[in-house]
Design an enzyme around this catalytic site. Structure first.
Site, PDB file in Angstrom:
ATOM      1  CG  ASP A  87      69.169 135.803  60.731  1.00 17.39           C
ATOM      2  OD1 ASP A  87      68.770 136.938  60.420  1.00 17.39           O
ATOM      3  OD2 ASP A  87      70.113 135.588  61.510  1.00 17.39           O
ATOM      4  CG  ASP A 120      70.655 141.110  59.118  1.00 17.57           C
ATOM      5  OD1 ASP A 120      71.317 140.782  60.110  1.00 17.57           O
ATOM      6  OD2 ASP A 120      71.149 141.689  58.123  1.00 17.57           O
ATOM      7  CD  GLU A 140      71.348 142.949  63.770  1.00 18.91           C
ATOM      8  OE1 GLU A 140      72.492 142.804  64.199  1.00 18.91           O
ATOM      9  OE2 GLU A 140      71.092 142.974  62.556  1.00 18.91           O
ATOM     10  CG  HIS A 177      75.998 135.923  64.419  1.00 15.23           C
ATOM     11  ND1 HIS A 177      74.809 136.321  65.004  1.00 15.23           N
ATOM     12  CD2 HIS A 177      76.086 136.614  63.253  1.00 15.23           C
ATOM     13  CE1 HIS A 177      74.222 137.200  64.226  1.00 15.23           C
ATOM     14  NE2 HIS A 177      74.974 137.394  63.154  1.00 15.23           N
ATOM     15  CG  ASP A 178      76.971 140.089  64.277  1.00 15.78           C
ATOM     16  OD1 ASP A 178      77.565 139.415  63.418  1.00 15.78           O
ATOM     17  OD2 ASP A 178      75.809 140.530  64.121  1.00 15.78           O
TER      18      ASP A 178
END
Ligand code: NOJ
Length: 550
Positions: free
Chosen positions: A95, A196, A249, A323-324
Site C-alpha cells: 500500500d 492510496d 484507489e 478496511h474502510d
C-alpha cells in the site's frame, strides 16, 4: 497466466494474526497462516500499510516509508514473509500512501524546523487577509482541511487527519522521492502496488475557495494532471516490471477517467478501485446516515461501470469489502437468517463480473459487523469524529450510535476469527478491537462444517479454468427485475448466464428465448440440488446460479 485470472486477497495486518501476544496482528502472524491462504488459492495479497507510523489513521499516516513499524515486526520478518509467499506462489501488493505523510515524517519535521527545501514538499499557505483559513476546504475526516504550521503564521493542507499532511506533487523532487520508495520495495521482490487516494494528488498550485454549493473535493479530485503523474510514476518505477499489478484507489472518480487510468496503452495503472456501488445505502448521498440499500441503483451502477469500462478498454477492481467499509454481508445480505447463502450470493455476483476480484480477510468465512454496545468499543478516528458531529447536528446519542454502528470502518477491522475462544484465536492478549461473534463464525468450524470457504475456493478455481470469466464480454440481463441481479458473459460462442437473488424470498426468472433454447450446464450454484437448465428458473432465497450455455 494473465493478470485477468488472478484473485487478490486483502490482509489488514493489525487484525490478521498476532504472533507475539500484544493484541495487535503482525508480519510473523501472517507467516504463520500462509498454509490457510494457500488453501484458498489466491494469487496475491494486498497488505494495508505496516510502515513506521504513529498510527493515528492506522498506518495511513506514514512517518518512514522504508521501515517496518516495530508493532508489526522487522525488515527481516518482511523478507522472510516475502520469501515464504514466493515459495507458495503468492505475490505481494503493498500500500503506497503517497498523497500525504504523517506530520512525524522527517520531511515535515524538517519543514517545521525552517528547511525551505522541505517546506516546498507540502502545501503551506498564508491565511486570508482577514485572518481566515487559506480556503474553505473541509477535511474528509471532519473539520477544516488546514492545520497551523508551527508558529510561522502559515497553514498546511491536510485532506485527512491533521496528522496527515498533503504532499505537493507539483514539486518534481517530491515525486522523485516517492518513486524511490516504490523502487525500494520492488527491489525486495514486490510486484504489486495499491496507490492510496491517488486521484487527489493533482491539486492546483493556487488553491481557491469552493463555491458554497460545491463540495471542495470537486476542485482537487481527478484533475487531468493526475494522468501525467501516473504515467511518469509508471515509467520511473513499476512500469519496468512486466509482472507488475497496480491498483489506484480513486475517490469520487468517473468511468471516463477510470478508463484512461487503466487503458493499457496509457501506461498508468492496471486497475482502479471505485466506490459508487458502495454508496447505495447513503441517504441523500451522506455516509453518516442509516438507510436500506437501493437495489435498483446498485444494479445500475454495476452495469454502467461494467459496460463503460469494457467499452473504453479499461479494467475494474471488483470488491464489496475492504478496511474502510462495513461488511457487505450486513449491508446487502442477511447475516442472521441466510449467512452462508447471502455471503455466497454476494461472492458470485462479484467474482463472475469482468475485472479482478479482491477478497477482504474474513469474507471467505462469512464474517459480519461486530455487535458493539458503546462508543468506547470503537477506535477509528473517522467514526469518533462523525459521532461528535452527529450529536452536534441534533441527533440523540442513540440515533448517532446506531449510525456509527452501521457505518464505522471498525466494522471490517475486527480481528480475523480463527476459532471460538475469547479472543477468537487471534491473540493470547486482549485484541485492540474485540471480536463479538466468533462462537458462530470462525475459520476452525468453517473448514469442518461450513460451506462458504469451499464456495470461494470454487469461484477462484473457476476464474482460472474458465476464460469466459476472466476474459468474456459483459452484458446486463433482466435490468428491471427488482430482486435479481443478472448478467451475461460471452466468450468464443459460449455464454455464461449469472443469476443472483439479492433477497430472502424465492423468485422465478424467465430467460429470453435466445438463451432459453440453448443447451448448457450449471457451472456453479450455492444451492447444489438445482441441476436443470430451462426457460424458467426458480431462485431460492439468496440463490446464485451460473449457467454455461453452448
Ligand atoms: C484511503 C484508505 O483506504 C483509508 O483507510 C485512509 O484513511 C485514507 N485513504 C487516507 O489515507
Amino acid at each position: 497466466m494473465t493478470f485477468q485470472d488472478k484473485v487478490i486477497y486483502q490482509i489488514y495486518p493489525k487484525s490478521f494474526y498476532d504472533s507475539d501476544g500484544d493484541g495487535i496482528g503482525d508480519l510473523r502472524g501472517i507467516i504463520a497462516k500462509i498454509s490457510y491462504l494457500k488453501k484458498l488459492n489466491i494469487d496475491m495479497i494486498w497488505f494495508n500499510p505496516f510502515f513506521v507510523s504513529p498510527q493515528n489513521d492506522n498506518g495511513y499516516d506514514i512517518a518512514d516509508y522504508y521501515k517496518v513499524d516495530p508493532t508489526f515486526g522487522t525488515m527481516a520478518d518482511f523478507e522472510e514473509l516475502a520469501a515464504k509467499l514466493k515459495e507458495a506462489h503468492i505475490g505481494i501488493m503493498l500500500d503506497m500512501v503517497l498523497n500525504h505523510t504523517s506530520t512525524d515524517h522527517e520531511w515535515f519535521q524538517k519543514a517545521l524546523a525552517g528547511d525551505k527545501k522541505y517546506q516546498a514538499f507540502y502545501y503551506l499557505r498564508d491565511p486570508k487577509p482577514n485572518g481566515d483559513l487559506p480556503t474553505n476546504w473541509e477535511s474528509k475526516f471532519g473539520g477544516p482541511a488546514w492545520g497551523k504550521f508551527g508558529n510561522t503564521g502559515k497553514y498546511y493542507l491536510h485532506l485527512y487527519d491533521p496528522t496527515q499532511a498533503d504532499l505537493d506533487w507539483h514539486n518534481p523532487e517530491v515525486r522523485q522521492e516517492l518513486y524511490k520508495v516504490i523502487n525500494f520495495w520492488r527491489a525486495k521482490g514486490v510486484h504489486g502496488f495499491r496507490f492510496d487516494v491517488i486521484n487527489v494528488t493533482g491539486k492546483e498550485t493556487k488553491l481557491v475557495d469552493a463555491p458554497t454549493d460545491v463540495a471542495s473535493k470537486t476542485l482537487y479530485t481527478d484533475t487531468p494532471v493526475v494522468q501525467d503523474y501516473l504515467k511518469e510514476m509508471n515509467t520511473a518505477s513499476f512500469g519496468q516490471d512486466p509482472d507488475a499489478i497496480t491498483v489506484g484507489e480513486m475517490s469520487s472518480t468517473s468511468i471516463a477517467n477510470s478508463v484512461q487510468y487503466t487503458l493499457p496503452a496509457n501506461h498508468e495503472l492496471t486497475m482502479v478501485f471505485t466506490f459508487h456501488h458502495l454508496k447505495v445505502d447513503y441517504a441523500n448521498g451522506e455516509k453518516w446516515t442509516k438507510a436500506p440499500f437501493d437495489f435498483m441503483k446498485l444494479k445500475q451502477i454495476l452495469n454502467d461501470w461494467q459496460i463503460g469500462m469494457a467499452k473504453g478498454g479499461g479494467w475494474n477492481a471488483l470488491f464489496w469489502n475492504n478496511h474502510d467499509q462495513p461488511r457487505a454481508l450486513n449491508r446487502f445480505g442477511d447475516p442472521v437468517h441466510y449467512r452462508a447463502k447471502s455471503a455466497e450470493m454476494l461472492a458470485t455476483t462479484m467474482h463472475l463480473l469482468r475485472g479482478t476480484p479482491y477478497i477482504y480477510m474474513g469474507e471467505e468465512i462469512g464474517m459480519s459487523d461486530p455487535d458493539y454496545t458503546s462508543m468506547a468499543d470503537y477506535v477509528d478516528i473517522e467514526c469518533k469524529n462523525a459521532y461528535k458531529e452527529l450529536l452536534a447536528a441534533g441527533k440523540s446519542a442513540t440515533e448517532a450510535f446506531e449510525i456509527v454502528k452501521t457505518k464505522s470502518r471498525d466494522n471490517s477491522r475486527t480481528p480475523m476469527q480463527w476459532d471460538n475462544s475469547e479472543y477468537a484465536g487471534f491473540s493470547t492478549h486482549k485484541p485492540w478491537l474485540m471480536p463479538t461473534n466468533q462462537a458462530e463464525v470462525n475459520v476452525k468450524d468453517e473448514l469442518v462444517t461450513g460451506e462458504i470457504f469451499a464456495y470461494y475456493q470454487k469461484l477462484i478455481k473457476l476464474r482460472k479454468t474458465q476464460p469466459i470469466i476472466s476474459l468474456g464480454d459483459f452484458k446486463p440481463l433482466l435490468e428491471n427485475d427488482p430482486q435479481v441481479f443478472a448478467y451475461l458473459r460471452d466468450y468464443k460462442g459460449q455464454t455464461l448466464v449469472v443469476l443472483n437473488n439479492f433477497y430472502g424470498k424465492s423468485t422465478t426468472v424467465q430467460l429470453p428465448d435466445s438463451l432459453a433454447n440453448r443447451s448448457g450446464k450449471i457451472l456453479i450454484s450455492n444451492y447444489p440440488e438445482q441441476t436443470t437448465v430451462g426457460p424458467k428458473i426458480e431462485l431460492k432465497p439468496y440463490q446464485s446460479t451460473a449457467l454455461l450455455l453452448n
